[in-house]
Write a protein that holds these residues in place. Structure first.
Motif, PDB file in Angstrom:
ATOM      1  N   SER A 244       4.173 -45.629  -4.904  1.00  0.00           N
ATOM      2  CA  SER A 244       3.846 -46.790  -5.748  1.00  0.00           C
ATOM      3  C   SER A 244       4.856 -47.925  -5.607  1.00  0.00           C
ATOM      4  O   SER A 244       4.479 -49.085  -5.425  1.00  0.00           O
ATOM      5  CB  SER A 244       3.760 -46.374  -7.220  1.00  0.00           C
ATOM      6  OG  SER A 244       2.572 -45.661  -7.417  1.00  0.00           O
TER       7      SER A 244
ATOM      8  N   LEU B 279      -4.175 -54.078  -3.925  1.00  0.00           N
ATOM      9  CA  LEU B 279      -3.760 -52.678  -3.910  1.00  0.00           C
ATOM     10  C   LEU B 279      -5.014 -51.829  -4.071  1.00  0.00           C
ATOM     11  O   LEU B 279      -5.827 -52.078  -4.948  1.00  0.00           O
ATOM     12  CB  LEU B 279      -2.800 -52.378  -5.065  1.00  0.00           C
ATOM     13  CG  LEU B 279      -1.331 -52.768  -4.880  1.00  0.00           C
ATOM     14  CD1 LEU B 279      -0.531 -52.335  -6.097  1.00  0.00           C
ATOM     15  CD2 LEU B 279      -0.737 -52.140  -3.622  1.00  0.00           C
ATOM     16  N   ASP B 280      -5.167 -50.852  -3.208  1.00  0.00           N
ATOM     17  CA  ASP B 280      -6.309 -49.933  -3.292  1.00  0.00           C
ATOM     18  C   ASP B 280      -5.795 -48.644  -3.929  1.00  0.00           C
ATOM     19  O   ASP B 280      -4.903 -47.998  -3.399  1.00  0.00           O
ATOM     20  CB  ASP B 280      -6.853 -49.673  -1.885  1.00  0.00           C
ATOM     21  CG  ASP B 280      -8.054 -48.745  -1.889  1.00  0.00           C
ATOM     22  OD1 ASP B 280      -9.101 -49.145  -1.379  1.00  0.00           O
ATOM     23  OD2 ASP B 280      -7.925 -47.600  -2.390  1.00  0.00           O
ATOM     24  N   THR B 281      -6.375 -48.284  -5.066  1.00  0.00           N
ATOM     25  CA  THR B 281      -5.861 -47.124  -5.792  1.00  0.00           C
ATOM     26  C   THR B 281      -6.827 -45.947  -5.739  1.00  0.00           C
ATOM     27  O   THR B 281      -6.822 -45.078  -6.609  1.00  0.00           O
ATOM     28  CB  THR B 281      -5.581 -47.498  -7.270  1.00  0.00           C
ATOM     29  OG1 THR B 281      -6.779 -48.055  -7.822  1.00  0.00           O
ATOM     30  CG2 THR B 281      -4.462 -48.515  -7.379  1.00  0.00           C
ATOM     31  N   SER B 282      -7.657 -45.895  -4.694  1.00  0.00           N
ATOM     32  CA  SER B 282      -8.649 -44.813  -4.592  1.00  0.00           C
ATOM     33  C   SER B 282      -8.005 -43.433  -4.493  1.00  0.00           C
ATOM     34  O   SER B 282      -8.562 -42.457  -4.964  1.00  0.00           O
ATOM     35  CB  SER B 282      -9.531 -45.024  -3.368  1.00  0.00           C
ATOM     36  OG  SER B 282      -9.981 -46.343  -3.314  1.00  0.00           O
TER      37      SER B 282
ATOM     38  N   SER C 275      -1.184 -42.585  -4.910  1.00  0.00           N
ATOM     39  CA  SER C 275      -0.722 -43.057  -3.610  1.00  0.00           C
ATOM     40  C   SER C 275      -1.471 -44.337  -3.222  1.00  0.00           C
ATOM     41  O   SER C 275      -2.377 -44.317  -2.391  1.00  0.00           O
ATOM     42  CB  SER C 275      -0.939 -41.966  -2.551  1.00  0.00           C
ATOM     43  OG  SER C 275      -0.433 -42.396  -1.297  1.00  0.00           O
ATOM     44  N   PRO C 276      -1.069 -45.472  -3.839  1.00  0.00           N
ATOM     45  CA  PRO C 276      -1.796 -46.721  -3.585  1.00  0.00           C
ATOM     46  C   PRO C 276      -1.633 -47.193  -2.143  1.00  0.00           C
ATOM     47  O   PRO C 276      -0.595 -46.962  -1.522  1.00  0.00           O
ATOM     48  CB  PRO C 276      -1.151 -47.719  -4.557  1.00  0.00           C
ATOM     49  CG  PRO C 276       0.177 -47.148  -4.896  1.00  0.00           C
ATOM     50  CD  PRO C 276       0.052 -45.651  -4.785  1.00  0.00           C
TER      51      PRO C 276
ATOM     52  N   ASP D  72       4.187 -51.701  -4.002  1.00  0.00           N
ATOM     53  CA  ASP D  72       4.397 -52.977  -4.717  1.00  0.00           C
ATOM     54  C   ASP D  72       5.286 -53.906  -3.901  1.00  0.00           C
ATOM     55  O   ASP D  72       5.010 -55.098  -3.759  1.00  0.00           O
ATOM     56  CB  ASP D  72       5.037 -52.718  -6.089  1.00  0.00           C
ATOM     57  CG  ASP D  72       4.054 -52.089  -7.071  1.00  0.00           C
ATOM     58  OD1 ASP D  72       2.830 -52.175  -6.820  1.00  0.00           O
ATOM     59  OD2 ASP D  72       4.510 -51.498  -8.070  1.00  0.00           O
TER      60      ASP D  72
ATOM     61  N   TYR E 153      -0.456 -47.395   3.921  1.00  0.00           N
ATOM     62  CA  TYR E 153      -0.892 -46.294   3.064  1.00  0.00           C
ATOM     63  C   TYR E 153       0.132 -45.161   3.102  1.00  0.00           C
ATOM     64  O   TYR E 153       1.018 -45.121   3.977  1.00  0.00           O
ATOM     65  CB  TYR E 153      -2.249 -45.750   3.571  1.00  0.00           C
ATOM     66  CG  TYR E 153      -2.253 -45.737   5.076  1.00  0.00           C
ATOM     67  CD1 TYR E 153      -1.641 -44.716   5.773  1.00  0.00           C
ATOM     68  CD2 TYR E 153      -2.761 -46.819   5.797  1.00  0.00           C
ATOM     69  CE1 TYR E 153      -1.552 -44.749   7.144  1.00  0.00           C
ATOM     70  CE2 TYR E 153      -2.674 -46.859   7.173  1.00  0.00           C
ATOM     71  CZ  TYR E 153      -2.062 -45.816   7.837  1.00  0.00           C
ATOM     72  OH  TYR E 153      -1.953 -45.860   9.195  1.00  0.00           O
TER      73      TYR E 153
END
Ligand code: ZN
Length: 391
Positions: A34, A53-56, A60-61, A38, A136
């Motif tokens: 994280s 930010l992809d938080t799928s 582990s964004p 950022d 990622y």
């Protein structure tokens, strides 16, 4: 006409060192990405990218950055945010060398991507192209989430370019083909008995013998395979670890085997899983044990065309900046190239700083090499987006 070499001269060696240091200072073990996500999102925004930010993937964004108009030819620059989870002295620079966890693997590569975005941002519209950055975590082995889930998730959701550069070495050659690999964990368990002594346990099945039979069945199949790739060679079945049992004359309750199964194209992960499963069913039926198999896909096999535009662009850029040819090659291990090439189905070039000191302590990167690497990315991006590999 945009001059690739001139645009590459916008790369600033001092800023690259500073960006790398900023990223290396943020601890980012797998599953703890994280804070670095950022920091990297901010870095890409400062370089001129539109960032989300992809938080799928829970915990582990992923960072997604874009420059240029949607719908135009898109080059993806991609890399991982996490490092191996091994302690390291605080980062520092000594002459040309930056030391720190993640220095070469691969925060220098992430810094080079950010610098490429900064250099390209003013020119992408004139090139009628766009850059897509994906960064990622969960690359360096993972805890609860399957390995490479964030990257594979992005690719499955269509977050990829028309071609990509995986900004992590090798450095001396461009891999145009690679083996797929599967990491298996096989646990063989027998039914419980009242007594376990060798001489009093009756005809209860021996899980060690069952595991041996299973390995023989799979090993024989792999040995009999006619698949023989001209560069990557044959399929393999490798046993790396085995554990189980208590004592020399006590029947083990279970035994666990860990290993890899590597295979050239056109063999697919699903076929290899099915083959293991068939052997499992045969041994269970014959010996009365129960067998649990976990298969982790660490990458499908891949092949990239020698004349793919991105391959020729990176090779020409290498000539421009490094003054030498970058020969085509192949790789026997799996990397992010495998995922991007096979899951997105796009041509990929893997090139970066020397990955040699990765996973070692101390870990380091040459700042001169980093500067040349970023220039090669800019040069290759211009060539690819301009749709020309001519000088
Ligand atoms: Zn790496």
């Amino acid at each position: 006409v945009i001059d690739a070499v001139a645009l590459a001269s916008a790369v600033d060696a001092e800023r690259l060192a500073e960006l790398t240091m900023r990223l290396v200072r943020v601890r980012s073990y797998p599953g703890e990405e994280s804070a670095v996500a950022d920091a990297y999102a901010q870095m890409l925004a400062d370089a001129g990218a539109r960032v989300e930010l992809d938080t799928s993937a829970a915990g582990s964004p992923s960072v997604i950055g874009r420059v240029g108009r949607p719908g135009t030819r898109c080059l993806q620059l991609t890399g991982h945010l996490d490092t191996v989870p091994i302690a390291h002295d605080p980062p520092h620079v000594e002459g040309d060398v930056l030391y720190g966890r993640g220095a070469c693997d691969m925060k220098a590569g992430l810094a080079a991507i950010a610098e490429t975005v900064r250099a390209l941002a003013p020119a992408v519209d004139a090139l009628d192209g766009q850059l897509l950055v994906t960064a990622y975590g969960l690359h360096e082995g993972a805890g609860s989430v399957p390995m490479h889930a964030p990257l594979r998730g992005l690719l499955a959701r269509g977050v990829h370019g028309d071609a990509a550069i995986v900004c992590e070495g090798p450095r001396g050659m461009l891999p145009l083909s690679g083996k797929g690999s599967l990491i298996f964990r096989i646990e063989v368990t027998r039914p419980a008995t009242d007594v376990d002594h060798e001489l009093r346990v009756g005809d209860a099945p021996n899980p060690i013998v069952a595991a041996q039979l299973l390995c023989e069945l799979v090993g024989a199949r792999v040995a009999a395979s006619s698949l023989d790739h001209p560069l990557l060679g044959r399929e393999t079945f490798f046993l790396g670890a085995i554990s189980g049992g208590e004592l020399y004359n006590t029947l083990a309750r279970s035994v666990t085997i860990h290993g890899t199964r590597r295979y050239p194209p056109p063999r697919r992960f699903e076929e290899v899983v099915a083959e293991l499963d068939e052997a499992r069913a045969a041994v269970e039926g014959e010996l009365g044990v129960s067998i649990d198999i976990t298969c982790e896909r660490s990458g499908q096999p891949f092949e990239v065309a020698r004349d793919a535009a991105i391959v020729m662009a990176v090779q020409a850029a290498h000539e421009d900046i490094a003054g030498s040819a970058l020969p085509a090659g192949h790789q026997l291990f799996a990397s992010d190239v495998n995922h991007v090439a096979s899951e997105a189905g796009i041509p990929v070039a893997a090139f970066g700083v020397d990955p040699g000191p990765g996973h070692s302590t101390p870990e380091h990167v040459s700042l001169r090499e980093l500067d040349a690497t970023a220039r090669i990315y800019v040069d290759a991006a211009v060539r690819y987006l301009a749709g020309s590999t001519e000088t």
